[in-house]
Structure formats: structure tokens, C-alpha cells
Design an enzyme around this catalytic site. Structure first.
Site, PDB file in Angstrom:
ATOM      1  N   GLU A   1       5.747  -4.628  -3.741  1.00  0.00           N
ATOM      2  CA  GLU A   1       5.084  -3.317  -3.716  1.00  0.00           C
ATOM      3  C   GLU A   1       6.120  -2.207  -3.829  1.00  0.00           C
ATOM      4  O   GLU A   1       5.920  -1.220  -4.535  1.00  0.00           O
ATOM      5  CB  GLU A   1       4.274  -3.152  -2.424  1.00  0.00           C
ATOM      6  CG  GLU A   1       3.386  -1.911  -2.397  1.00  0.00           C
ATOM      7  CD  GLU A   1       4.063  -0.645  -1.860  1.00  0.00           C
ATOM      8  OE1 GLU A   1       3.502   0.438  -2.024  1.00  0.00           O
ATOM      9  OE2 GLU A   1       5.170  -0.747  -1.280  1.00  0.00           O
TER      10      GLU A   1
ATOM     11  N   ASP B   1       6.973  -7.152   1.211  1.00  0.00           N
ATOM     12  CA  ASP B   1       8.364  -6.785   0.932  1.00  0.00           C
ATOM     13  C   ASP B   1       8.747  -5.493   1.659  1.00  0.00           C
ATOM     14  O   ASP B   1       7.878  -4.716   2.076  1.00  0.00           O
ATOM     15  CB  ASP B   1       8.613  -6.651  -0.585  1.00  0.00           C
ATOM     16  CG  ASP B   1       7.751  -5.596  -1.260  1.00  0.00           C
ATOM     17  OD1 ASP B   1       6.558  -5.491  -0.914  1.00  0.00           O
ATOM     18  OD2 ASP B   1       8.265  -4.860  -2.128  1.00  0.00           O
TER      19      ASP B   1
HETATM   20 ZN   LIG Z   1       4.512   0.262   2.269  1.00  0.00          ZN
END
Ligand SMILES: [Zn+2]
Length: 385
Positions: free
Chosen positions: A135, A73
Site C-alpha cells: 500500500e 506493509d
Molecule cells: Zn496506511
């Protein structure tokens, strides 16, 4: 089919995998790329199937392998002024510009570009590719991937998380804890403060308490934290909303705050300290017959990465790197702490500069990708071949 690293990066950047949106088109692209090489992928989807982690193994099913890991992401481009389409990799001389180029699709592209050669090389020990989602919004995806991978893979010797360190070896980073505190006051006419209670003012007292905690931490950072800048655990409140009108005592106020704990520091203790102060304030109000509420929710709590004593991952990286600098501590959080918590020796080392991450016109230098590919080749050949 063999694609050059830059071509792979071009494809990865073209998928707008902003954390709030699906990463499945990118994951499917990687899965197909690996399937063409006869490498099977395992997906670990989120609850509604809109996102997925992926893990795959090159080489035998055996212990003592090497995990190369990254998140798929990226952060949003909203309100950022880009000089090119952020989701189209654009060459600017030595730089390749695009959202995620540095953080951290460049690393993923470098790994994918080398996989065809590694899969032909008949490795003695396995290379595991682990790709996560979410993340950037608190490391929400990685835990389910580690659980699934732990069940089906043999214990690896080491994990390298390829967040951008300029290819330097980072052996420690701080954790990231994000909490939201919701304060419920008593709404009424602002002239009648003896009956109403402003949630905004109550929140202000809590925030002042966090400032005290923050100042105290800054003045007593442990000596061992010198590798960090700043060398202490930080606490900051960075978003707040509350109230409805200037002449109404505020019924509601909510603020979101951030703790960056040093390795070994306890973010939970800070959350508890705020709760205790809140209880104290609520008890005072209760004596005046006022019933208010304070509720804190921990939204994310990513563990720090601590420097391992005689860590295998650091040893493997040092053995193949041309750089002979000291290990560094990076200021940002990564998923590395989760791998370490799972009992896997872990470091952070990847191409690009974190200063480019999250910014408009994010870029990675071609030379960083080349250095990463060379580094990975050496690592695989030395440890797995
Ligand atoms: Zn990163």
C-alpha cells in the site's frame, strides 16, 4: 488460543514488513492464527511469491457481509532516529511505540483479537478480513486481492478500511497519482548550446508548467471541496536528478511528481496537459534540428474516495459509534477508493492518529485500540449476528 490485542500487535510489529521486503512471515503468522481457529485463509501472492495478500471469512458464505481491511506493509525506518527498536513494540505509559503501530497494524491487531469471539458467535452474515501488501508504495497489491475476493466472496454490504482516523468516520479522501518524467537532451560542450540541449533546462520548463497548473487549480477549487485541507487538487514535483558536469549540456534529467486529485478530479488530464506542453517544446526544438525526448510514466494512480450518497458503510458505522461528529475527509490516500471502484460501499475508520504515521517513534494509544475493539464488536453484533 486467544491473544489480547496488544500481544497480537507485538507480533505484527516484530515482522519488519517494509514495502521493499517480503510480508510473507507476517501473512503466515496470521494464517496460522486463523487456522488455529479453524478459519481458512486465501492468499493472493505477487508475481514472484515474495509478498501476498490474504483474505479470510468468519461466518457463513453469504451476501451482505462486512469487509474489514488493512495493509500489512510499513514505511522504512532508514535515517530516522528512534528511541527504541522500531520493530519491537515498546510501552511508554499510555502509548505503544513501534513501526506500523498506528499505520496500520493496530487496526489489524484489533480485528484479529476479536475474531475468536466472532467465530464462536455463529454469525448470520460474514465478516471478511482482507489484508494487502505494497500500500505504502502506491497501492500495488490491493487490486489483485479485490479481483480474487470478488470472484470467491458474495457481495459485501460495506467495507471499512482501518487507516488511522482517531476512530472518526472518514467518508472521503483525495487520490494519489505518482508520475515520473524522463527528459532526454543532447549532450555536448556547454559553450555550444546551439548544438546541445540541456535536459535539465528542458525539465525546468516542464516543472514551471506544472507550477502553473498547480496555481490554477489552487485558485479555482470547487465549492464542494471544503471538507479538504487544502480544498483543491494539488500538484508538486519533489525529486529530481540529472546532468553530469557543469560544463556539459545535460543528456538526461528525471523528476518524480505527485498529484493529489479531489474526488471527481481527473489526474489523467493533468498528465496529458504536461505531455501536450512537452510536445510543444519538442516541436520548437525540432525546428532547430534538435531531437530530444520527453517520456512520462504513471507509477501509481490510486483513486480518491468520494462521499457516497446514502452510503451503506457510513450508515453502519454511524449506527454504532458513540461519537456524533460530522464525517471527515482525510488528506491522505488509502486503498478505500479501489474498494469503492469495485462497487462496494466503503469508508475509512480506524484507531490512531495519522500524524504519528511514518515518523520516528510512531505510536498508538492503548485507549485507541480499546475504542476500536469496542466499535468492531458493536458493528459485528449489530449487523452480522
Ligand atoms: Zn496506511
Amino acid at each position: 488460543m486467544k491473544l489480547a490485542c496488544v500481544e497480537i500487535l507485538r507480533s505484527l510489529v516484530s515482522f519488519p514488513t517494509v514495502s521493499r521486503d517480503s510480508n510473507r512471515p507476517l501473512i503466515d503468522w496470521v494464517r496460522n492464527y486463523l487456522a488455529d481457529l479453524r478459519i481458512e485463509s486465501h492468499l493472493v501472492p505477487n508475481a514472484d511469491g515474495t509478498k501476498a495478500n490474504l483474505f479470510a471469512t468468519v461466518g457463513p458464505s453469504a451476501p451482505d457481509g462486512l469487509v474489514l481491511s488493512g495493509h500489512t506493509d510499513v514505511v522504512p525506518v532508514d535515517d530516522q532516529k528512534w528511541s527504541s527498536d522500531p520493530f519491537q513494540l515498546t510501552a511508554r505509559g499510555a502509548r505503544l511505540q513501534g513501526r506500523g503501530a498506528a499505520d496500520m497494524k493496530g487496526f489489524i491487531a484489533a480485528v484479529l483479537a476479536r475474531i475468536p469471539d466472532w467465530s464462536r458467535a455463529r454469525l448470520r452474515r460474514p465478516m471478511h478480513l482482507l489484508l494487502s501488501y505494497d500500500e505504502e508504495i502506491g497501492c500495488l497489491g490491493v487490486s489483485s486481492m479485490i479481483s480474487a475476493a470478488s470472484e470467491s466472496l458474495h457481495q459485501p454490504a460495506a467495507v471499512i478500511v482501518g487507516e488511522p482516523t482517531g476512530m472518526r468516520l472518514a467518508t472521503q479522501h483525495k487520490g494519489v497519482c505518482v508520475a515520473a518524467t524522463k527528459v532526454t537532451g543532447i549532450s555536448g560542450h556547454s559553450s555550444l548550446t546551439h548544438r546541445g540541449e540541456s535536459a535539465v533546462m528542458l525539465a525546468g520548463e516542464l516543472i514551471a508548467h506544472l507550477r502553473e497548473i498547480s496555481d490554477k487549480l489552487a485558485s479555482q477549487g470547487p465549492a464542494g471541496a471544503r471538507a479538504f485541507d487544502p480544498p483543491y487538487t494539488t500538484v508538486s514535483v519533489n525529486r529530481i536528478s540529472g546532468g553530469t558536469a557543469v560544463n556539459v549540456t545535460a543528456a538526461l534529467c528525471e523528476f518524480v511528481w505527485d498529484i493529489r486529485p479531489l474526488p471527481g478530479a481527473d489526474s489523467g488530464a493533468i498528465v496529458s496537459a504536461l505531455a501536450a506542453h512537452g510536445e510543444h517544446l519538442l516541436a520548437q526544438l525540432a525546428r532547430q534540428g534538435k531531437r530530444c525526448e520527453i517520456e512520462t510514466t504513471v507509477l501509481a494512480d490510486a483513486p480518491a474516495l468520494r462521499a457516497e450518497k446514502d452510503g451503506r458503510a457510513a450508515e453502519l458505522v454511524r449506527a454504532v459509534t458513540e461519537r456524533h461528529e460530522t464525517d471527515i475527509a482525510v488528506p491522505f490516500g488509502t486503498e478505500a477508493g479501489y474498494f469503492q471502484q469495485a462497487g462496494w460501499s466503503t469508508v475509512v475508520c480506524g484507531p490512531g492518529n495519522i500524524e504519528q504515521a511514518h515518523r520516528p517513534d510512531e505510536f498508538i494509544e492503548r485507549s485507541q485500540l480499546e475504542e476500536c475493539e469496542t466499535f468492531l464488536d458493536r458493528l459485528i453484533h449489530r449487523h452480522l449476528a
